[in-house]
Write an enzyme that holds these catalytic residues in place. Structure first.
Site, PDB file in Angstrom:
ATOM      1  N   ASP A 175       0.786  -1.245   0.000  1.00 59.45           N
ATOM      2  CA  ASP A 175       0.000   0.000   0.000  1.00 59.45           C
ATOM      3  C   ASP A 175       0.819   1.296   0.000  1.00 59.45           C
ATOM      4  OD1 ASP A 175      -1.936  -1.941   0.256  1.00 59.45           O
ATOM      5  OD2 ASP A 175      -2.850  -1.153   2.073  1.00 59.45           O
TER       6      ASP A 175
ATOM      7  N   HIS B 207     -17.447   2.807   0.525  1.00 60.59           N
ATOM      8  CA  HIS B 207     -17.036   1.552   1.178  1.00 60.59           C
ATOM      9  C   HIS B 207     -17.441   1.532   2.656  1.00 60.59           C
ATOM     10  CE1 HIS B 207     -14.099  -1.514   2.724  1.00 60.59           C
ATOM     11  NE2 HIS B 207     -14.529  -2.110   1.631  1.00 60.59           N
TER      12      HIS B 207
ATOM     13  N   LYS C  55      -7.066  -5.022  -3.011  1.00 53.95           N
ATOM     14  CA  LYS C  55      -7.816  -5.553  -1.870  1.00 53.95           C
ATOM     15  C   LYS C  55      -8.758  -4.504  -1.316  1.00 53.95           C
ATOM     16  CE  LYS C  55      -4.091  -4.278   1.270  1.00 53.95           C
ATOM     17  NZ  LYS C  55      -4.786  -3.176   1.951  1.00 53.95           N
TER      18      LYS C  55
ATOM     19  N   CYS D 126      -1.954  -2.589   7.592  1.00 54.75           N
ATOM     20  CA  CYS D 126      -1.829  -3.508   6.455  1.00 54.75           C
ATOM     21  C   CYS D 126      -0.524  -4.298   6.443  1.00 54.75           C
ATOM     22  CB  CYS D 126      -2.085  -2.759   5.160  1.00 54.75           C
ATOM     23  SG  CYS D 126      -3.833  -2.252   5.051  1.00 54.75           S
TER      24      CYS D 126
HETATM   25  C1  VGL Z   1      -4.704   0.760   5.665  1.00 56.31           C
HETATM   26  C2  VGL Z   1      -6.321   1.626   7.037  1.00 56.31           C
HETATM   27  C3  VGL Z   1      -7.273   1.453   6.056  1.00 56.31           C
HETATM   28  C4  VGL Z   1      -3.261   0.399   5.476  1.00 56.31           C
HETATM   29  C5  VGL Z   1      -5.650   0.572   4.674  1.00 56.31           C
HETATM   30  O1  VGL Z   1      -2.799   0.316   4.316  1.00 56.31           O
HETATM   31  O2  VGL Z   1      -2.572   0.199   6.497  1.00 56.31           O
HETATM   32  N1  VGL Z   1      -5.044   1.263   6.843  1.00 56.31           N
HETATM   33  N2  VGL Z   1      -6.929   0.920   4.883  1.00 56.31           N
END
Ligand code: VGL
Ligand code: ZN
Length: 208
Positions: free
Chosen positions: A12, A56, A110, A155
């Protein structure tokens, strides 16, 4: 080159998780040069991309009366509510423009199901829905995962835990991650990862 049975999993590294983004992780952009350099040492590189539809269920804006970082109960358990982030097709969902991993081979998206969040690159938050990453790595003969990216306590943490549960030797490179750190989540993440045998290493501590 790190051996062919070891994969770099880059979690991410997207605009919304970097300064200026809607769910900015402090100093999140600082992981980019570290990961770019690491990328040159791996023959297998996989990236994950948080990829939510507008509206979402993990967004506070989808829950009247709630605000970002509140907790709600979902059918699959407790869920932190976030600011809108990483909406499919937006600038915020794109990888950082300075992320330079030309040899990366797969991108696992994802969190695209409206009713299920996914911190892990392997299994969504309902803990039943696989993303396919486990099968991909298994078919490619991967035995070890080096996990880096954003955010350490969400994540990266969930991805590393699931990698370990999938039977991979799992390492997390601390300088190649940055955390959100919500109510002690960072310390808990390191403890939970350690309990599953995930190794916390530095770049200098990686195999050659
Ligand atoms: C993430 C919160 C919501 C991350 C993704 O990548 O850590 N954190 N969505
Ligand atoms: Zn998300």
């Amino acid at each position: 080159m790190i051996d062919a049975s070891t994969a770099l999993i880059v979690v991410d590294v997207q605009n919304d998780f970097c300064p200026g983004g809607s769910l900015a992780v402090a100093k999140g952009d600082e992981v980019v040069p570290v990961i770019n350099a690491l990328g040159k040492r791996f023959s297998t590189i996989v990236m994950t991309q948080d990829w939510h539809p507008a509206g979402h269920s993990s967004f506070a804006s989808s829950h009247p009366g709630k605000k970002p970082f509140d907790l709600v109960e979902m059918p699959y358990g407790a869920q932190v509510l976030w600011p809108d982030h990483c909406i499919q097709g937006t600038k915020g969902a794109e990888f950082r423009a300075d992320l330079d991993l030309p040899t990366a081979q797969a991108i696992i998206r994802k969190g695209y199901r409206p009713q299920i969040d996914s911190y892990s690159g392997f299994i969504e938050a309902d803990r039943r829905t696989p993303t396919g990453l486990g099968g991909y790595l298994r078919e490619r003969g991967i035995l070890r995962a080096v996990v880096v990216g954003l955010a350490t306590d969400f994540c990266v943490n969930w991805t590393a835990q699931d990698a370990a549960k999938a039977g991979l030797e799992t390492l997390v490179v601390e300088e190649a991650c940055r955390a959100i750190d919500l109510n002690g989540s960072l310390a808990k993440a390191w403890a939970d990862m350690a309990a599953l045998g995930v190794k916390r290493v530095t770049v200098a501590g990686l195999p050659g």
